[in-house]
Design a protein around this motif. Structure first.
Motif, mmCIF file in Angstrom:
data_model
loop_
_atom_site.group_PDB
_atom_site.id
_atom_site.type_symbol
_atom_site.label_atom_id
_atom_site.label_comp_id
_atom_site.label_asym_id
_atom_site.label_seq_id
_atom_site.Cartn_x
_atom_site.Cartn_y
_atom_site.Cartn_z
ATOM 1 N N UNK A 127 34.911 31.956 36.391
ATOM 2 C CA UNK A 127 33.634 31.407 37.176
ATOM 3 C C UNK A 127 33.741 31.881 38.402
ATOM 4 N N UNK A 128 34.830 31.458 39.120
ATOM 5 C CA UNK A 128 34.951 31.647 40.410
ATOM 6 C C UNK A 128 34.883 33.170 40.806
ATOM 7 N N UNK B 203 29.223 33.984 47.176
ATOM 8 C CA UNK B 203 28.497 32.888 47.736
ATOM 9 C C UNK B 203 29.101 32.067 48.851
ATOM 10 N N UNK B 204 30.348 32.048 48.883
ATOM 11 C CA UNK B 204 31.007 31.178 49.848
ATOM 12 C C UNK B 204 31.809 31.578 50.999
ATOM 13 N N UNK C 249 44.480 29.551 43.894
ATOM 14 C CA UNK C 249 43.455 30.551 44.175
ATOM 15 C C UNK C 249 44.009 31.258 45.369
ATOM 16 N N UNK C 250 43.386 32.533 45.427
ATOM 17 C CA UNK C 250 43.678 33.430 46.707
ATOM 18 C C UNK C 250 42.554 33.646 47.283
ATOM 19 N N UNK D 254 37.138 34.956 46.587
ATOM 20 C CA UNK D 254 38.573 34.188 46.193
ATOM 21 C C UNK D 254 38.758 34.805 44.882
ATOM 22 N N UNK D 255 40.039 35.140 44.580
ATOM 23 C CA UNK D 255 40.618 35.890 43.639
ATOM 24 C C UNK D 255 41.598 34.805 42.809
#
Length: 235
Positions: free
Chosen positions: A8-9, A15-16, A67-68, A74-75
């Motif tokens: 979902x990220x 968006x961020x 996360x990265x 973000x990945x």
């Protein structure tokens, strides 16, 4: 605790921005029920890519997500094709080592089954479950493992009550074992796929003790078994 779905990220990365506050706000929108979100660590791993550890906690429950990030993205993982390694896997080991270290250093020796005592060999810590097929596979090759390592075994079952009961019986019998081979025989007895535990032979108190042991290490980062870590990595 509701687990964050990293897929979902990915869908919402644009968006961020990747500041601590914005990452925390983003996670907070994805979880509910009074879960606290806090970025506890971040550092560069390659070029401008950073690894970020996000802690999710509620009451006595806590878990870390990794996360990265690079820029506004973000990945869920970063793969180094040249070195053939996953940075997520490496980070999970590091995070788990930090969580396990303090608990392990204070652990009751009766909860650690030692195999091998050669000071010239490194020691590995193995978290295991008598009903886990992969743990059985590790036990099947324990003699080979012991040729190059000492082993300290802690039982942290992920299965049901019978697994807790088997673990309690293993600890009980291992206390009187006089040699590594005796301990291995006890382990193989209860790890056997066809072994059925007599529920009357294990008290609720004994099962609860194993349940507390596993919960303690799950909170520290042991989310699956077998989980193996070098003792030298515990700082």
């Amino acid at each position: 605790m509701k687990k964050v779905v990293l897929a979902s990220i990915i869908a919402a990365t644009s968006l961020i921005a990747a500041s601590d506050k914005q990452i925390e706000d983003f996670y907070s929108e994805m979880v509910n029920g009074g879960i606290k979100v806090k970025v506890t660590d971040r550092h560069k791993i390659a070029g401008d890519i950073e690894a970020v550890v996000v802690n999710l906690s509620k009451d006595d429950n806590s878990q870390d997500e990794i996360v990265f990030t690079k820029g506004d993205y973000i990945f869920p993982d970063v793969i180094d094709l040249k070195e053939q390694k996953s940075f997520l896997s490496e980070m999970k080991k590091d995070v788990a080592a930090k969580g396990i270290s303090k608990i392990y250093k204070e652990e009751d020796k009766s909860n650690i089954i030692t195999l091998g005592s050669d000071s010239k060999k490194p020691t590995i810590i193995m978290f295991s479950d008598p009903e886990c097929p992969y743990c059985r596979a590790e036990l099947a090759k324990i003699e080979t493992t012991l040729k190059d390592n000492n082993v300290e075994l802690i039982l942290t079952p992920v299965h049901d009550l019978s697994s807790l009961q088997k673990s309690a019986l293993i600890y009980k019998e291992a206390k009187s074992a006089k040699s590594d081979s005796d301990k291995v025989k006890i382990l193989r007895k209860y790890f056997a796929e066809d072994y059925n535990v007599d529920e009357k032979s294990v008290s609720k108190e004994a099962s609860d003790k194993i349940d507390d042991l596993r919960k303690k290490y799950i909170s520290a980062g042991v989310r699956s078994v077998p989980f193996i870590i070098n003792k030298s990595d515990l700082k």
